[in-house]
Design an enzyme around this catalytic site. Structure first.
Site, short mmCIF file in Angstrom:
data_model
loop_
_atom_site.label_atom_id
_atom_site.label_comp_id
_atom_site.label_asym_id
_atom_site.label_seq_id
_atom_site.Cartn_x
_atom_site.Cartn_y
_atom_site.Cartn_z
N HIS A 86 0.85 -1.25 0.01
CA HIS A 86 -0.09 0.07 -0.01
C HIS A 86 0.89 1.24 0.03
CE1 HIS A 86 0.82 -0.53 4.38
NE2 HIS A 86 0.17 0.81 4.42
N HIS A 113 1.49 3.94 1.83
CA HIS A 113 1.93 4.73 3.11
C HIS A 113 3.48 4.79 3.12
CE1 HIS A 113 -1.95 4.28 6.08
NE2 HIS A 113 -1.90 5.56 4.72
N ASP A 164 5.78 4.83 4.98
CA ASP A 164 6.48 3.97 5.78
C ASP A 164 6.79 2.64 5.18
OD1 ASP A 164 4.04 3.82 6.69
OD2 ASP A 164 4.57 2.93 8.79
N HIS A 165 5.94 2.15 3.88
CA HIS A 165 6.13 0.96 3.42
C HIS A 165 6.57 1.34 1.86
CE1 HIS A 165 3.86 -1.40 6.10
NE2 HIS A 165 3.42 -0.15 6.43
N HIS A 173 -7.59 -0.32 5.95
CA HIS A 173 -6.43 0.49 6.55
C HIS A 173 -6.35 1.51 5.59
CE1 HIS A 173 -2.80 1.75 8.47
NE2 HIS A 173 -2.36 1.61 7.23
N ASP A 211 -0.53 -3.99 6.83
CA ASP A 211 -1.25 -3.43 7.73
C ASP A 211 -2.81 -3.70 7.87
OD1 ASP A 211 1.10 -1.99 8.30
OD2 ASP A 211 0.66 -0.12 7.65
N HIS A 251 4.34 -4.60 11.25
CA HIS A 251 5.01 -3.80 12.17
C HIS A 251 5.00 -4.41 13.47
CE1 HIS A 251 4.29 0.44 10.43
NE2 HIS A 251 3.37 -0.10 9.99
#
Length: 257
Positions: A58, A60, A62-63, A116, A135, A173
């Protein structure tokens, strides 16, 4: 017979995980999500591996933030959701729910697991007994609903719950200890959950990851997968509620925990 992929968990940033997928027969390696190029590059170099493919779950930051640098360094190609392509790094392969593609001789099935985010996908690799959920389904939890609806997330989790119970769940995470503190408030009579909490506390005290887990363990202990059970409904005083409404209330309580 195809040998399963070797899967390596790479801790990234403060609490993210990325995963290396190495095919011994071809010597090729893929990556699921790209939070931290330095940590990922170090893990590759330690093993003498290159990087041929990056699979993104996805959009975001931090990915995905390490994608461009890793592609520049290793020449990797990038796979992600067609529905999310407008906010992902440039894709070499755009995939959608229900499709499969070949990864070094291994079938990868694409599952839409929106909730999410809208357009979030998971990668299921049957011959390696692995699903990469980022996530969506998480260890003892699920992702916060930033874009999707409770109905979408409940449907996504229900799809994941239908995979073989021995499937290993690689989520994005290290939130498990915090998730556990909440889970016991929803499912206080669950002995399997109590045992898992003790194991989590021991692992974290030793600095060990709690990811991956197995789907069976999540089915036995993760409250977000258990909203349909009478024992959970009773503990929440929602005996006659629809499953999705129980899930919605669990998510609401977690958001305020």
């Amino acid at each position: 017979m195809t040998m399963p992929l070797e899967i390596v968990t790479v801790p990234c940033l403060s609490d993210n995980y990325a995963f290396l997928l190495h095919d011994a027969a071809s010597g090729r390696t893929a990556l699921v999500d790209a939070p931290d190029p330095a940590a990922i590059t170090a893990a590759l170099k330690k093993r003498g591996w290159g990087l041929d493919e990056i699979l993104l779950t996805h959009h975001h930051w931090d990915h995905i933030d390490g994608t461009k640098e890793l592609c520049s360094t290793f020449g990797a190609s990038v796979t992600g959701a067609a529905a999310d392509a407008h906010r992902l790094p440039d894709l070499d392969r755009a995939v959608q729910d229900g499709e499969s593609f070949d990864l070094f001789g291994h079938e990868v099935q694409v599952l839409d697991v929106s909730g999410h985010t809208v357009g979030h996908i998971a990668f299921y690799i049957p011959d390696s007994n692995a699903v990469f959920t980022a996530d969506s389904l998480m260890a003892l939890g699920c992702g916060r609903l930033f874009e999707g609806t409770p109905e979408q997330m409940w449907n996504s989790l229900s799809r994941l719950a239908a995979l073989p119970p021995e499937t290993v769940v690689y989520s994005g995470h290290e939130y498990t200890q915090a998730n556990a503190a909440f889970a016991i408030t929803i499912d206080p009579g669950n002995d399997a959950l109590k045992t898992r909490i003790a194991q989590i506390d021991t692992a974290r005290a030793a600095g060990e990851p709690t990811v991956p887990s197995t789907l069976q363990l999540e089915l036995d202990t993760n409250p977000f997968l258990r909203a349909h059970l009478s024992s959970v409904k009773e503990s929440m005083a929602m005996q006659n509620a629809e499953d999705v409404d129980v899930f919605t209330e669990i998510r609401r309580r977690k958001d305020n925990f």
